[in-house]
Design a protein around this motif. Structure first.
Motif, PDB file in Angstrom:
ATOM      1  N   THR A 252      52.213  41.543  53.453  1.00 50.36           N
ATOM      2  CA  THR A 252      51.446  42.315  52.481  1.00 50.36           C
ATOM      3  C   THR A 252      52.114  42.225  51.122  1.00 50.36           C
ATOM      4  O   THR A 252      53.328  42.104  51.049  1.00 50.36           O
ATOM      5  CB  THR A 252      51.357  43.806  52.878  1.00 50.36           C
ATOM      6  N   ILE A 269      44.345  36.673  50.750  1.00 48.27           N
ATOM      7  CA  ILE A 269      44.347  36.934  52.197  1.00 48.27           C
ATOM      8  C   ILE A 269      44.621  35.641  52.970  1.00 48.27           C
ATOM      9  O   ILE A 269      45.360  35.635  53.954  1.00 48.27           O
ATOM     10  CB  ILE A 269      43.005  37.574  52.637  1.00 48.27           C
ATOM     11  N   THR A 273      47.751  35.213  55.372  1.00 47.52           N
ATOM     12  CA  THR A 273      47.504  34.841  56.766  1.00 47.52           C
ATOM     13  C   THR A 273      48.367  33.634  57.147  1.00 47.52           C
ATOM     14  O   THR A 273      48.961  33.595  58.229  1.00 47.52           O
ATOM     15  CB  THR A 273      46.010  34.507  56.982  1.00 47.52           C
ATOM     16  N   ILE A 290      43.753  40.499  64.737  1.00 48.33           N
ATOM     17  CA  ILE A 290      44.132  40.350  63.326  1.00 48.33           C
ATOM     18  C   ILE A 290      43.495  41.492  62.545  1.00 48.33           C
ATOM     19  O   ILE A 290      42.358  41.872  62.812  1.00 48.33           O
ATOM     20  CB  ILE A 290      43.684  38.978  62.772  1.00 48.33           C
ATOM     21  N   VAL A 292      43.109  43.248  58.454  1.00 46.06           N
ATOM     22  CA  VAL A 292      43.223  42.988  57.025  1.00 46.06           C
ATOM     23  C   VAL A 292      43.060  44.318  56.306  1.00 46.06           C
ATOM     24  O   VAL A 292      42.226  45.130  56.700  1.00 46.06           O
ATOM     25  CB  VAL A 292      42.104  42.022  56.577  1.00 46.06           C
ATOM     26  N   SER A 312      40.696  49.169  55.679  1.00 46.51           N
ATOM     27  CA  SER A 312      41.099  48.110  56.598  1.00 46.51           C
ATOM     28  C   SER A 312      40.030  47.858  57.643  1.00 46.51           C
ATOM     29  O   SER A 312      39.124  48.662  57.848  1.00 46.51           O
ATOM     30  CB  SER A 312      42.408  48.481  57.285  1.00 46.51           C
ATOM     31  N   CYS A 314      39.678  45.370  61.542  1.00 46.38           N
ATOM     32  CA  CYS A 314      40.358  44.420  62.412  1.00 46.38           C
ATOM     33  C   CYS A 314      39.370  43.706  63.309  1.00 46.38           C
ATOM     34  O   CYS A 314      38.226  44.127  63.457  1.00 46.38           O
ATOM     35  CB  CYS A 314      41.441  45.120  63.225  1.00 46.38           C
ATOM     36  N   ALA A 331      39.996  36.218  59.264  1.00 48.10           N
ATOM     37  CA  ALA A 331      40.574  37.074  58.218  1.00 48.10           C
ATOM     38  C   ALA A 331      39.628  37.159  57.014  1.00 48.10           C
ATOM     39  O   ALA A 331      39.373  38.237  56.489  1.00 48.10           O
ATOM     40  CB  ALA A 331      41.935  36.534  57.791  1.00 48.10           C
ATOM     41  N   VAL A 350      47.832  41.425  55.607  1.00 51.97           N
ATOM     42  CA  VAL A 350      47.330  40.920  56.883  1.00 51.97           C
ATOM     43  C   VAL A 350      48.310  41.348  57.968  1.00 51.97           C
ATOM     44  O   VAL A 350      49.528  41.249  57.781  1.00 51.97           O
ATOM     45  CB  VAL A 350      47.259  39.377  56.865  1.00 51.97           C
TER      46      VAL A 350
END
Length: 426
Positions: A252, A269, A273, A290, A292, A312, A314, A331, A350
């Motif tokens: 991050t 991102i 990733t 995953i 974000v 967020s 996922c 992502a 991520v």
DNA sequence: TCTGGGGTCCTAGGACCC
DNA sequence: TCTGGGGTCCTAGGACCC
């Protein structure tokens, strides 16, 4: 017995190894994005620069006192850290060193005879400094928590201790614990420190004498009871032998400036990733989930640091994977879901979780684990990037210009990891 | 104007199982 | 009238570390 060896003002010390002209000048190192002050030399501490304070607030003291300021240079610190740890392994035996953080390691000293502990601690300090140029403090005691306290005293009373403190008998431990406030204990943070003081417990010695059951009930359950034992010199936090695999991997960052465009957010991102996937492969794992997140700038100035709440989302992956190309797609789709046009974002990240060893990935009926070609591709990419110490090969979606990248305006050269940045001695 | 980036462990409570 | 007694797994949240 346990020891903790802790580098003194680590980041500043790394900068100074290659800059003898800074040996008597105050030095500070900033966090990512040049936001906070995360390392201060003794001279900088003395003139009143606060730890973890925002850089802009300290600027006037810094300019007035001719303080040398650096952005963080993780290539340099990572490499110096490896050298320090290697020196410790050479001294104490590879199996007796537990790397605790970039600038700290616990050592198991059970193989050192009691009467030689002091001499050994002194030697540790001297050898590390001679081999690496980084000065360290050493604390020795029967438990990790007491060793941390010993180290704390070694640093606090440098002139008296010479940066080496042993708390290896009852008398030494009692004297030390009586002078240590509860908030200085490793494992007691702000919240518990306040509670303890409200209960009338102010010194580490008073805490040590509380019943374990009391700590169990009032200080986070078993963790509290363990802390009391540790303070009494009964080792209860075990030494970790090998590098443990992480259970969660995150990348991050704050942006260098507010980001408003979806395409820029996606570049960031994709970049994060790729970094996270690289960390994942390094520990030979694959991820099943995953997530974000993105953090918008707050609408008003009432929120702390002017951040809004993180948004967020996922996704579960069809099968666990460590291949960057299989992670970037999901992502970016998550970014599409949470992005709101018209908002300015300050930060994004991520996270990979649900980690499993990458040699035992379970496929499913509709989706076979990816082919070996992917594995070869990834290890080729990792090899090139590692040998160049840079992201030479990357995915297009990560972007080329990256003008959202964090600020690092004052970074020193990467003297020990780049041929073209080698220190020249004339 | 401007405040980092990772991690860990523990507990409580809810969903679900037989 | 009256409805048990185990478990497991997952998540959120709190506390802590450097």
């Amino acid at each position: 017995m346990k020891a903790i060896v802790d580098c003194n003002s680590f980041y500043c010390s790394c900068e100074r190894v290659f800059r003898p002209d800074l040996w008597n000048r105050p030095v500070v190192v900033l966090s990512n994005n040049d936001g906070c002050i995360v390392s201060r030399s003794d001279e900088a501490k003395r003139i009143g620069v606060k730890m973890a304070g925002p850089y802009f607030q300290a600027k006037h003291i810094i300019e007035k006192n001719d303080v040398a300021v650096f952005s963080s240079n993780y290539h340099l610190y990572g490499d110096m850290s490896m050298r320090v740890m290697d020196a410790l392994r050479a001294m104490a035996g590879k199996e007796n060193v537990e790397v605790y953080s970039v600038d700290e390691a616990f050592l198991d000293l059970d193989h050192i005879p009691f009467e030689h502990l002091e001499e050994f601690a002194q030697e540790l300090k001297q050898v590390v400094e001679q081999w690496t140029g980084i000065s360290v403090s050493v604390g020795v005691a029967p438990s990790k928590t007491l060793a941390k306290i010993a180290n704390h005293i070694a640093k606090k009373e440098k002139e008296k201790t010479g940066c080496v403190t042993l708390l290896i008998n009852d008398e030494q431990q009692r004297t030390a614990l009586q002078q240590i406030r509860v908030n200085e204990i490793w494992g007691v943070g702000g919240a518990y420190a306040d509670k303890l003081v409200n209960w009338g417990i102010t010194s580490a010695w008073e805490l040590r004498n509380m019943p374990e059951e009391w700590a169990q009930a009032n200080m986070g359950g078993v963790a509290g009871a363990r802390l009391i034992k540790e303070l009494r010199g009964q080792p209860s936090i075990i030494m970790k032998k090998e590098l443990e695999v992480k259970k969660r991997i995150a990348t991050t960052r704050m942006f260098g400036r507010p980001v408003t465009e979806l395409c820029e957010l996606k570049e960031a991102i994709a970049t994060y990733t790729s970094r996270a996937a690289e960390k994942l492969r390094r520990q030979h794992c694959a991820a099943k989930t995953i997530s974000v997140f993105i953090v918008p700038r707050g609408d008003d100035h009432s929120t702390s640091f002017h951040h809004g709440p993180a948004i967020s989302n996922c996704a579960s992956l069809p099968s666990a994977t460590s291949f960057t190309n299989e992670l970037i797609g999901p992502a970016l789709k998550l970014v599409d879901d949470i992005f709101e046009r018209g908002k300015a974002y300050k930060k994004a990240g991520v996270m990979l979780s649900g980690l499993v060893p990458d040699d035992s990935i379970q496929g499913n009926f509709f989706c076979f684990p990816a082919k070996h070609t992917n594995r070869f591709l990834m290890s080729a990419v990792d090899n090139v990037n590692f040998s160049m110490r840079d992201d030479v090969v990357k995915f297009c979606s990560s972007g080329i210009s990256k003008n959202w990248k964090m600020r690092q305006e004052l970074r020193s050269k990467r003297h020990s990891t780049r041929w073209n940045e080698l220190k020249v001695v004339s």
